[in-house]
Scaffold this active site. Structure first.
Site, short mmCIF file in Angstrom:
data_model
loop_
_atom_site.label_atom_id
_atom_site.label_comp_id
_atom_site.label_asym_id
_atom_site.label_seq_id
_atom_site.Cartn_x
_atom_site.Cartn_y
_atom_site.Cartn_z
N LYS A 1 0.85 -1.19 0.00
CA LYS A 1 0.00 0.00 0.00
C LYS A 1 0.89 1.24 0.00
CE LYS A 1 -4.35 1.14 2.29
NZ LYS A 1 -5.10 0.99 3.55
O1 G3P Z 1 -9.27 1.94 4.24
C1 G3P Z 1 -9.05 3.23 4.64
C2 G3P Z 1 -9.67 3.39 5.95
O2 G3P Z 1 -8.93 2.67 6.86
C3 G3P Z 1 -9.86 4.76 6.42
O3 G3P Z 1 -11.04 4.72 7.12
O4 G3P Z 1 -12.73 5.50 8.67
O5 G3P Z 1 -10.31 6.06 9.05
O6 G3P Z 1 -11.59 7.15 7.22
P1 G3P Z 1 -11.43 5.93 8.07
#
Ligand code: G3P
Length: 214
Positions: A83
């Protein structure tokens, strides 16, 4: 649409896996930090649970360092996807990693132009963050729609991995649009199962089943 779980918690990954929900796993440094485990140990543990793509993020931010860290991460297991952040140095690194047959997931994508560049660099997956766009009052799912349109216009094979999904609405909408993959936390995946009419219906069936011999 493939379903990935966005998690660094091996217990919840196991639980989701036992329900047959999980095609792959995404992690990020914040999720990995929460696990309290050494990063490589965590990723290796996940490879034992899920036989599918597992995204592990680099922390380097210059192309040569991303390439070298990415090569190392990719060597841990055949299912590991590197990633890489969607920055200029990241795109340079993706081009090289792709030429070496290493799978990449270009993350922190917030615009269609960025997604097009990730594809040009040869990314296996691009991760547009829909929830974080919603957070700043921008319709996150519109980005998925735009990227789907652009990728289809040119027959681009980079897979759209809808990320930062926060609700069942994101899930259904991503499927309608034709996102290749969605990654969501366990809290959201669990919500997808439930419907109040299922619970009411089951209660009634079980009550009526008491009335007959089996
Ligand atoms: O896959 C990306 C994710 O981990 C981010 O999620 O909820 O932290 O915006 P969030």
């Amino acid at each position: 649409m493939k379903i990935f779980i966005d998690s660094g918690d091996t217990d919840e990954i196991k639980e989701a896996q036992s329900m047959g929900l999980v095609d792959g796993v995404t992690t990020n440094p914040s999720l990995a930090a929460k696990s309290g485990k050494r990063f490589k140990d965590l990723i290796m543990e996940i490879t034992e649970i899920v036989d599918g793509p597992i995204s592990a993020e680099v922390v380097a931010i210059t192309a040569p360092e991303i390439i070298s860290e990415g090569e190392d991460i990719a060597s841990w297991h055949r299912n590991v996807v590197v990633k890489v952040p969607l920055i200029a140095e990241g795109l340079k690194a993706v081009k090289v990693l792709t030429s070496k047959g290493i799978k990449t997931n270009v993350t922190l994508c917030f615009s269609a132009s960025q997604a097009l560049l990730a594809a040009k660099a040869g990314a296996t997956y691009v991760s547009p963050f829909v929830g974080r766009l919603d957070d700043i009052a921008v319709e996150g799912m519109d980005l998925i729609r735009d990227i789907r349109l652009i990728y289809d216009n040119y027959g681009i094979e980079t897979q759209i991995l809808t990320a930062s999904a926060r609700s069942p609405v994101h899930f259904v909408e991503a499927a309608r649009i034709g996102s290749d993959v969605i990654t969501a936390p366990w809290s959201v995946l669990k919500m997808l199962v439930h419907h109040p009419l299922t619970d009411i219906g089951l209660k009634k069936f079980l009550a009526d089943a008491e009335k007959i011999k089996r």
